[in-house]
Design a protein around this motif. Structure first.
Motif, PDB file in Angstrom:
ATOM      1  N   LYS A 256      -2.724  14.495   3.887  1.00 45.74           N
ATOM      2  CA  LYS A 256      -1.387  14.943   4.296  1.00 45.74           C
ATOM      3  C   LYS A 256      -0.861  14.097   5.455  1.00 45.74           C
ATOM      4  CE  LYS A 256       1.141  19.174   5.333  1.00 45.74           C
ATOM      5  NZ  LYS A 256       1.057  20.625   5.448  1.00 45.74           N
ATOM      6  N   LEU A 257      -1.711  13.834   6.440  1.00 51.64           N
ATOM      7  CA  LEU A 257      -1.322  12.984   7.564  1.00 51.64           C
ATOM      8  C   LEU A 257      -1.004  11.571   7.080  1.00 51.64           C
ATOM      9  CD1 LEU A 257      -0.920  12.481  10.594  1.00 51.64           C
ATOM     10  CD2 LEU A 257      -3.407  12.134  10.762  1.00 51.64           C
ATOM     11  N   ASN A 258      -1.826  11.033   6.198  1.00 49.73           N
ATOM     12  CA  ASN A 258      -1.588   9.699   5.654  1.00 49.73           C
ATOM     13  C   ASN A 258      -0.271   9.637   4.891  1.00 49.73           C
ATOM     14  OD1 ASN A 258      -4.049   8.975   6.702  1.00 49.73           O
ATOM     15  ND2 ASN A 258      -5.122   9.103   4.756  1.00 49.73           N
ATOM     16  N   LEU A 259       0.049  10.685   4.170  1.00 46.89           N
ATOM     17  CA  LEU A 259       1.304  10.740   3.422  1.00 46.89           C
ATOM     18  C   LEU A 259       2.502  10.698   4.368  1.00 46.89           C
ATOM     19  CD1 LEU A 259       2.757  11.052   0.698  1.00 46.89           C
ATOM     20  CD2 LEU A 259       2.545  13.516   0.973  1.00 46.89           C
ATOM     21  N   LEU A 260       2.410  11.384   5.486  1.00 44.60           N
ATOM     22  CA  LEU A 260       3.499  11.358   6.480  1.00 44.60           C
ATOM     23  C   LEU A 260       3.730   9.934   6.993  1.00 44.60           C
ATOM     24  CD1 LEU A 260       2.748  14.591   8.524  1.00 44.60           C
ATOM     25  CD2 LEU A 260       4.631  14.219   6.931  1.00 44.60           C
ATOM     26  N   ILE A 261       2.652   9.214   7.244  1.00 42.91           N
ATOM     27  CA  ILE A 261       2.763   7.827   7.693  1.00 42.91           C
ATOM     28  C   ILE A 261       3.398   6.975   6.593  1.00 42.91           C
ATOM     29  CG2 ILE A 261       1.427   5.758   8.327  1.00 42.91           C
ATOM     30  CD1 ILE A 261      -0.505   7.687   9.798  1.00 42.91           C
ATOM     31  N   ASP A 262       2.941   7.149   5.368  1.00 46.84           N
ATOM     32  CA  ASP A 262       3.513   6.401   4.235  1.00 46.84           C
ATOM     33  C   ASP A 262       5.004   6.668   4.081  1.00 46.84           C
ATOM     34  OD1 ASP A 262       1.102   5.209   3.564  1.00 46.84           O
ATOM     35  OD2 ASP A 262       0.613   6.694   2.019  1.00 46.84           O
ATOM     36  N   GLU A 263       5.405   7.921   4.241  1.00 45.76           N
ATOM     37  CA  GLU A 263       6.819   8.269   4.109  1.00 45.76           C
ATOM     38  C   GLU A 263       7.675   7.557   5.147  1.00 45.76           C
ATOM     39  OE1 GLU A 263       6.827  12.550   4.260  1.00 45.76           O
ATOM     40  OE2 GLU A 263       6.223  12.740   2.173  1.00 45.76           O
ATOM     41  N   VAL A 264       7.164   7.424   6.364  1.00 40.99           N
ATOM     42  CA  VAL A 264       7.903   6.710   7.405  1.00 40.99           C
ATOM     43  C   VAL A 264       8.007   5.228   7.033  1.00 40.99           C
ATOM     44  CG1 VAL A 264       7.877   5.926   9.804  1.00 40.99           C
ATOM     45  CG2 VAL A 264       7.347   8.310   9.268  1.00 40.99           C
ATOM     46  N   VAL A 265       6.885   4.628   6.659  1.00 36.81           N
ATOM     47  CA  VAL A 265       6.858   3.197   6.346  1.00 36.81           C
ATOM     48  C   VAL A 265       7.773   2.875   5.169  1.00 36.81           C
ATOM     49  CG1 VAL A 265       5.376   1.307   5.539  1.00 36.81           C
ATOM     50  CG2 VAL A 265       4.571   2.850   7.333  1.00 36.81           C
ATOM     51  N   GLU A 266       7.761   3.723   4.165  1.00 38.20           N
ATOM     52  CA  GLU A 266       8.562   3.482   2.964  1.00 38.20           C
ATOM     53  C   GLU A 266       9.999   3.990   3.098  1.00 38.20           C
ATOM     54  OE1 GLU A 266       6.228   5.353  -0.067  1.00 38.20           O
ATOM     55  OE2 GLU A 266       4.527   4.021   0.293  1.00 38.20           O
ATOM     56  N   GLY A 267      10.310   4.663   4.187  1.00 37.34           N
ATOM     57  CA  GLY A 267      11.633   5.237   4.383  1.00 37.34           C
ATOM     58  C   GLY A 267      12.707   4.190   4.616  1.00 37.34           C
ATOM     59  N   SER A 268      13.926   4.648   4.642  1.00 35.21           N
ATOM     60  CA  SER A 268      15.071   3.745   4.755  1.00 35.21           C
ATOM     61  C   SER A 268      15.439   3.416   6.195  1.00 35.21           C
ATOM     62  CB  SER A 268      16.278   4.372   4.049  1.00 35.21           C
ATOM     63  OG  SER A 268      16.610   5.603   4.667  1.00 35.21           O
ATOM     64  N   GLU A 269      14.766   4.025   7.136  1.00 38.01           N
ATOM     65  CA  GLU A 269      15.059   3.781   8.548  1.00 38.01           C
ATOM     66  C   GLU A 269      14.772   2.321   8.903  1.00 38.01           C
ATOM     67  OE1 GLU A 269      13.892   5.767  12.805  1.00 38.01           O
ATOM     68  OE2 GLU A 269      13.932   6.972  10.993  1.00 38.01           O
TER      69      GLU A 269
END
Length: 188
Positions: free
Chosen positions: A69-82
């Motif tokens: 779950k923690l790793n997924l949060l990091i992935d979401e930030v990296v892959e995000g549009s920000e």
């Protein structure tokens, strides 16, 4: 006494994990027993061994899910549009947010020390830390040493450890988290 279920009757791995997770989050590893988990599920403790080798194996399965779950949060930030320059800040916030919004889980992941489970949990912890370190390296504008990345992790962990138990959720410490994260970023 209610009749016990056989291993093949309705008892699923997910049911066992849910009950065990609840017990591990309420009390320490040593206090939780396979018998008590089985009792609460209305089955024999042998039925649990159909799915898990032992209590440490069951605990590791739960810990591994938390790290995922923690790793997924990091992935979401990296892959995000920000914008990339904001992603590192967001990774740090997500780490703190996860720790303060999931305090029991965070404690089990990073603060529990038990010889029986350390060897198992260490694999998931190392993989999660490696993801964190690789992410920090890839998002940082400057080249960071291994020791510097470790220090960043410890600074974030220290923040969560300090506020754990003093606040109920991330929002209660958000202003302090912003100051802390921005301080870390200025030193990079």
């Amino acid at each position: 006494m209610s009749p016990r279920k056989r291993a093949s009757e309705e008892l699923t791995k997910e049911m066992i994990i849910k009950e065990a997770r609840s017990q591990f989050e309420k009390t320490d590893f040593q206090t939780v027993s396979m018998r008590n988990i089985a009792k609460n599920l209305g089955c024999s403790h042998g039925a649990i061994y159909y799915h898990f080798k032992n209590k440490a194996d069951l605990f590791y399965t739960i810990i591994e899910q938390y790290f995922s779950k923690l790793n997924l949060l990091i992935d979401e930030v990296v892959e995000g549009s920000e914008a990339d320059e904001n992603k590192l800040q967001q990774v740090f916030f997500k780490f703190i947010e996860f720790g303060l919004n999931h305090q029991s889980q965070y404690e089990l992941m990073f603060m529990l020390r038990n010889k029986e489970v350390d060897a198992l949990a260490q694999k998931a912890a190392n993989e999660s830390y490696q993801k964190f370190a690789n992410t920090v390296h890839s998002l940082s504008a400057q080249k960071l040493s291994v020791a510097e990345v470790w220090s960043i992790f410890l600074a974030l962990h220290g923040f969560v450890s300090y506020y754990r138990g003093f606040v109920d959720r991330f929002e209660d410490a958000k202003a302090a988290a912003e100051v802390h994260v921005n301080f870390i970023l200025k030193k990079m």
